[in-house]
Scaffold this motif. Structure first.
Motif, PDB file in Angstrom:
ATOM      1  N   LYS A  44       5.988  13.906  -2.616  1.00 52.83           N
ATOM      2  CA  LYS A  44       5.524  12.543  -2.871  1.00 52.83           C
ATOM      3  C   LYS A  44       5.259  12.425  -4.374  1.00 52.83           C
ATOM      4  O   LYS A  44       4.814  13.381  -5.008  1.00 52.83           O
ATOM      5  N   SER A  45       5.517  11.262  -4.941  1.00 48.42           N
ATOM      6  CA  SER A  45       5.183  11.073  -6.357  1.00 48.42           C
ATOM      7  C   SER A  45       3.687  11.286  -6.533  1.00 48.42           C
ATOM      8  O   SER A  45       2.870  10.748  -5.788  1.00 48.42           O
ATOM      9  N   ASN A  68       7.431  -1.183   2.407  1.00 44.81           N
ATOM     10  CA  ASN A  68       6.221  -0.391   2.185  1.00 44.81           C
ATOM     11  C   ASN A  68       5.502  -0.853   0.935  1.00 44.81           C
ATOM     12  O   ASN A  68       6.114  -1.339  -0.019  1.00 44.81           O
ATOM     13  N   SER A  69       4.196  -0.716   1.015  1.00 43.06           N
ATOM     14  CA  SER A  69       3.375  -0.834  -0.186  1.00 43.06           C
ATOM     15  C   SER A  69       2.293   0.229  -0.086  1.00 43.06           C
ATOM     16  O   SER A  69       1.113  -0.060   0.104  1.00 43.06           O
ATOM     17  N   MET A  70       2.744   1.478  -0.169  1.00 40.31           N
ATOM     18  CA  MET A  70       1.837   2.614   0.044  1.00 40.31           C
ATOM     19  C   MET A  70       0.795   2.696  -1.069  1.00 40.31           C
ATOM     20  O   MET A  70      -0.360   3.030  -0.819  1.00 40.31           O
ATOM     21  N   GLY A  71       1.228   2.414  -2.289  1.00 36.35           N
ATOM     22  CA  GLY A  71       0.280   2.472  -3.411  1.00 36.35           C
ATOM     23  C   GLY A  71      -0.035   3.884  -3.867  1.00 36.35           C
ATOM     24  O   GLY A  71      -1.169   4.189  -4.247  1.00 36.35           O
ATOM     25  N   LEU A  72       0.990   4.751  -3.800  1.00 29.05           N
ATOM     26  CA  LEU A  72       0.885   6.104  -4.346  1.00 29.05           C
ATOM     27  C   LEU A  72      -0.222   6.966  -3.734  1.00 29.05           C
ATOM     28  O   LEU A  72      -0.933   7.670  -4.460  1.00 29.05           O
ATOM     29  N   PRO A  73      -0.360   6.965  -2.416  1.00 25.84           N
ATOM     30  CA  PRO A  73      -1.309   7.926  -1.842  1.00 25.84           C
ATOM     31  C   PRO A  73      -0.777   9.339  -2.083  1.00 25.84           C
ATOM     32  O   PRO A  73       0.398   9.612  -1.817  1.00 25.84           O
ATOM     33  N   ASN A 124       9.340   9.426 -12.042  1.00 24.82           N
ATOM     34  CA  ASN A 124       9.482   8.177 -11.285  1.00 24.82           C
ATOM     35  C   ASN A 124       9.068   7.008 -12.171  1.00 24.82           C
ATOM     36  O   ASN A 124       7.884   6.802 -12.441  1.00 24.82           O
ATOM     37  N   SER A 126       9.716   3.864 -11.371  1.00 24.17           N
ATOM     38  CA  SER A 126      10.087   2.696 -10.573  1.00 24.17           C
ATOM     39  C   SER A 126       9.207   2.424  -9.359  1.00 24.17           C
ATOM     40  O   SER A 126       9.672   1.807  -8.403  1.00 24.17           O
ATOM     41  N   CYS A 127       7.933   2.820  -9.398  1.00 29.48           N
ATOM     42  CA  CYS A 127       7.074   2.452  -8.255  1.00 29.48           C
ATOM     43  C   CYS A 127       6.787   0.953  -8.303  1.00 29.48           C
ATOM     44  O   CYS A 127       6.272   0.453  -9.296  1.00 29.48           O
ATOM     45  N   PRO A 128       7.125   0.229  -7.225  1.00 24.53           N
ATOM     46  CA  PRO A 128       6.932  -1.227  -7.251  1.00 24.53           C
ATOM     47  C   PRO A 128       5.578  -1.691  -6.731  1.00 24.53           C
ATOM     48  O   PRO A 128       5.345  -2.898  -6.675  1.00 24.53           O
ATOM     49  N   ASN A 129       4.697  -0.773  -6.361  1.00 25.07           N
ATOM     50  CA  ASN A 129       3.571  -1.171  -5.509  1.00 25.07           C
ATOM     51  C   ASN A 129       2.179  -1.011  -6.097  1.00 25.07           C
ATOM     52  O   ASN A 129       1.203  -0.976  -5.359  1.00 25.07           O
ATOM     53  N   ASN A 190      15.202   3.532  -6.185  1.00 31.97           N
ATOM     54  CA  ASN A 190      13.918   3.367  -5.513  1.00 31.97           C
ATOM     55  C   ASN A 190      14.036   2.154  -4.584  1.00 31.97           C
ATOM     56  O   ASN A 190      15.069   1.487  -4.533  1.00 31.97           O
ATOM     57  N   SER A 191      12.987   1.872  -3.852  1.00 34.45           N
ATOM     58  CA  SER A 191      13.038   0.720  -2.947  1.00 34.45           C
ATOM     59  C   SER A 191      13.273  -0.566  -3.743  1.00 34.45           C
ATOM     60  O   SER A 191      12.983  -0.641  -4.941  1.00 34.45           O
TER      61      SER A 191
END
Ligand code: RRO
Length: 308
Positions: A44-45, A68-73, A124, A126-129, A190-191
């Motif tokens: 996981k990032s 998804n919008s996990m938010g980097l858990p 990474n 490119s996290c969109p969340n 990425n997504s």
């Protein structure tokens, strides 16, 4: 049949692996990937501090894909640094994915994760969340500055995970940035950020964070993923290996990514839906696809899309 592949000089026993984010946050999940047929273990990032992520519900799967919008858990980079030696015992490459909340975070993590010696490090961009934080890779100037600062700290091959681009001019600008920054491989894509899936019966979004906006994955993004793999493959003349991610649900999807230029593929949505058994199924399906065409190796088809 041999589905092994090589990326930036690192040998992968299979060209299928998990996409970062899919069943790869905890030690148990990472060990399960190690025991599975996955050709690599992708973390996981990670961020500097451990994070519990965005409020739930934050993942929703539906027939065409997922949002998804996990938010980097994640457990925080120090925990992953400790886990890396254990993960390497499975005898397949370990890819450590880093995602800073600011530029300096990338440098902090790169120093320590590099010491832990994963086989590759993936930056990474490119996290969109993350509410209020734009995807770094949509700004070529910020991306170039960050990559040029982080590159000297990483002694193992360095990859970059990019978001989808939707205009050839953007592909061209980013390909030039990538070409100037010592990038050893690309992971595309990425997504597809900030989609909105709603439940008309309840008249609500299906996920809670950001008013329901989240990253799309699965079958519905395959054409976007293929276009990005193809565009970067051509712009970089096949000199930088590509991991194709997006819409890999069956063996034939992997084959299409390979035709566009991918050396390996990652599985996200369908791994979450099916579990780690998915890798064995995909191998069987891709093997059947290759042998029906008379080829033996992924290599035989890489980039060989016959344009009309
Ligand atoms: O954690 C997430 O919300 C997340 C990340 Br870091 C990412 O890179 N891509 C994605 O779809 N979700």
């Amino acid at each position: 049949m041999n589905l092994s592949t090589t990326i930036a000089g690192v040998k992968f026993p299979s060209c299928f692996m998990n996409a970062s984010g899919a069943l790869c946050m905890t030690r148990e999940e990472l060990l399960a990937l190690g025991r599975s047929r996955a050709g690599a273990i992708v973390t996981k990032s990670m961020t500097v501090e451990p994070r519990s992520g965005n409020p739930e519900p934050r993942y929703y799967g539906f027939p065409g894909g997922s949002i998804n919008s996990m938010g980097l858990p994640n457990l925080g980079y120090l925990a992953y640094a400790e886990l890396i030696p254990e993960l390497k015992q499975f005898g397949k490459p370990v890819i450590a994915s880093i995602a800073g909340l600011c530029e300096d975070d990338f440098l902090t993590m790169a120093r320590v994760i590099n010491q832990a010696n994963p086989d590759l490090i993936e930056v990474n961009l490119s996290c969109p969340n993350i509410p209020g934080k734009p995807q770094i890779a949509y700004d070529p100037v910020d991306s170039e500055r960050l990559l040029k600062r982080v590159r000297p700290l990483i002694k193992v091959p360095m990859g970059v995970k990019l978001p989808p681009y939707f205009d050839p001019a953007h592909h061209a600008v980013m390909a030039e940035v990538i070409g100037r920054c010592g990038v050893d491989y690309l992971n595309l894509i990425n997504s597809v950020g900030n989609g909105l899936v709603i439940d008309p019966k309840r008249e609500t979004p299906v996920i809670k964070p950001k008013g329901g906006f989240g990253g799309l994955g699965g079958s519905l993004i395959k054409p976007v993923a293929l276009a990005n793999v193809r565009a970067f493959w051509k712009l970089l003349a096949g000199r930088i290996p590509i991991i194709g991610t997006g819409g890999v649900v069956q063996g034939i999807d992997a084959f299409e990514h390979v035709l566009c230029g991918a050396s390996a593929v990652q599985v996200g949505t369908v791994l979450v839906e099916e579990g780690v058994g998915v890798f064995e199924r995909m191998e069987r399906e891709l093997e059947a696809e290759l042998s029906s065409r008379g080829g033996r190796l992924v290599e035989d088809y890489r980039g060989r899309l016959k344009e009309l």
